[in-house]
Design a protein around this motif. Structure first.
Motif, mmCIF file in Angstrom:
data_model
loop_
_atom_site.group_PDB
_atom_site.id
_atom_site.type_symbol
_atom_site.label_atom_id
_atom_site.label_comp_id
_atom_site.label_asym_id
_atom_site.label_seq_id
_atom_site.Cartn_x
_atom_site.Cartn_y
_atom_site.Cartn_z
ATOM 1 N N GLY A 244 0.841 -1.031 -0.006
ATOM 2 C CA GLY A 244 0.061 0.040 -0.045
ATOM 3 C C GLY A 244 0.718 1.287 -0.087
ATOM 4 N N ARG A 245 0.417 2.249 0.127
ATOM 5 C CA ARG A 245 0.933 3.657 0.210
ATOM 6 C C ARG A 245 0.629 4.295 1.515
ATOM 7 N N ASN A 246 1.611 5.171 1.913
ATOM 8 C CA ASN A 246 1.086 6.140 3.107
ATOM 9 C C ASN A 246 0.713 7.408 2.371
ATOM 10 N N PRO A 247 -0.638 7.602 2.485
ATOM 11 C CA PRO A 247 -1.376 8.968 1.879
ATOM 12 C C PRO A 247 -0.619 10.287 2.143
ATOM 13 N N ARG A 248 0.150 10.219 3.042
ATOM 14 C CA ARG A 248 0.697 11.509 3.571
ATOM 15 C C ARG A 248 2.022 11.622 2.896
ATOM 16 N N THR A 249 2.985 10.559 2.977
ATOM 17 C CA THR A 249 4.263 10.744 2.360
ATOM 18 C C THR A 249 4.626 9.850 0.938
ATOM 19 N N GLY A 250 3.529 9.371 0.609
ATOM 20 C CA GLY A 250 3.364 8.491 -0.666
ATOM 21 C C GLY A 250 4.366 7.221 -0.609
ATOM 22 N N GLU A 251 4.978 7.110 0.573
ATOM 23 C CA GLU A 251 5.951 5.876 0.696
ATOM 24 C C GLU A 251 5.369 4.693 0.686
ATOM 25 N N ALA A 252 5.750 3.586 0.063
ATOM 26 C CA ALA A 252 5.131 2.042 -0.137
ATOM 27 C C ALA A 252 5.155 1.474 1.443
ATOM 28 N N VAL A 253 4.133 0.982 1.610
ATOM 29 C CA VAL A 253 3.965 0.353 3.193
ATOM 30 C C VAL A 253 3.590 -1.009 2.679
ATOM 31 N N ALA A 254 4.378 -2.143 3.738
ATOM 32 C CA ALA A 254 3.568 -3.219 3.263
ATOM 33 C C ALA A 254 2.540 -3.568 4.334
ATOM 34 N N VAL A 255 1.324 -4.038 3.810
ATOM 35 C CA VAL A 255 -0.028 -4.286 4.584
ATOM 36 C C VAL A 255 0.000 -5.917 4.621
ATOM 37 N N ASP A 256 -0.211 -6.054 5.942
ATOM 38 C CA ASP A 256 -0.176 -7.747 6.201
ATOM 39 C C ASP A 256 -1.674 -8.372 5.697
ATOM 40 N N GLU A 257 -1.572 -9.587 5.687
ATOM 41 C CA GLU A 257 -2.838 -10.208 5.551
ATOM 42 C C GLU A 257 -3.653 -10.016 6.844
ATOM 43 N N LYS A 258 -4.985 -9.872 6.551
ATOM 44 C CA LYS A 258 -5.917 -9.529 7.512
ATOM 45 C C LYS A 258 -7.353 -10.281 7.259
ATOM 46 N N TRP A 259 -8.019 -10.430 8.428
ATOM 47 C CA TRP A 259 -9.376 -11.029 7.933
ATOM 48 C C TRP A 259 -10.438 -9.667 8.294
ATOM 49 N N ILE A 260 -11.454 -9.876 7.586
ATOM 50 C CA ILE A 260 -12.473 -8.770 7.782
ATOM 51 C C ILE A 260 -13.906 -9.280 8.136
ATOM 52 N N PRO A 261 -14.833 -8.682 8.379
ATOM 53 C CA PRO A 261 -16.132 -9.123 8.672
ATOM 54 C C PRO A 261 -16.891 -8.674 7.714
#
Length: 92
Positions: A61-78
């Motif tokens: 993903g991207r940090n919306p403030r800095t534009g830096e690439a960020v790894a987003v872990d797997e997650k469970w959603i309802p």
């Protein structure tokens, strides 16, 4: 509608129950649904809908403030899927 409004409406429709008892019942229902989902179970309320959990895979993903690439872990959603009766009522 928030939970306290739901409790008040149910208490109004059931004058033989104390409001604190209705609140305990509503809390117990939500707790059981939450526990079932946390265990990976599906909760189906006929005519209303079904609650389940879905997996979102890991992604970049991207940090919306800095534009830096960020790894987003797997997650469970309802996830909620409406039942036929509710869908029909909404689309009258």
């Amino acid at each position: 509608m928030v939970k306290s409004e739901l409790v008040q409406i149910i208490a109004r429709h059931n004058p033989h129950l104390f409001q604190r008892d209705v609140e305990n019942i509503v809390n117990a229902i939500f707790e059981e649904i939450s526990t079932a989902l946390a265990n990976g179970d599906r909760v189906e309320l006929r005519g209303f809908g079904a609650f389940s959990v879905k997996s979102r895979s890991a992604r970049n993903g991207r940090n919306p403030r800095t534009g830096e690439a960020v790894a987003v872990d797997e997650k469970w959603i309802p996830f909620f899927k409406t039942g036929k009766d509710l869908r029909d009522r909404l689309n009258q």
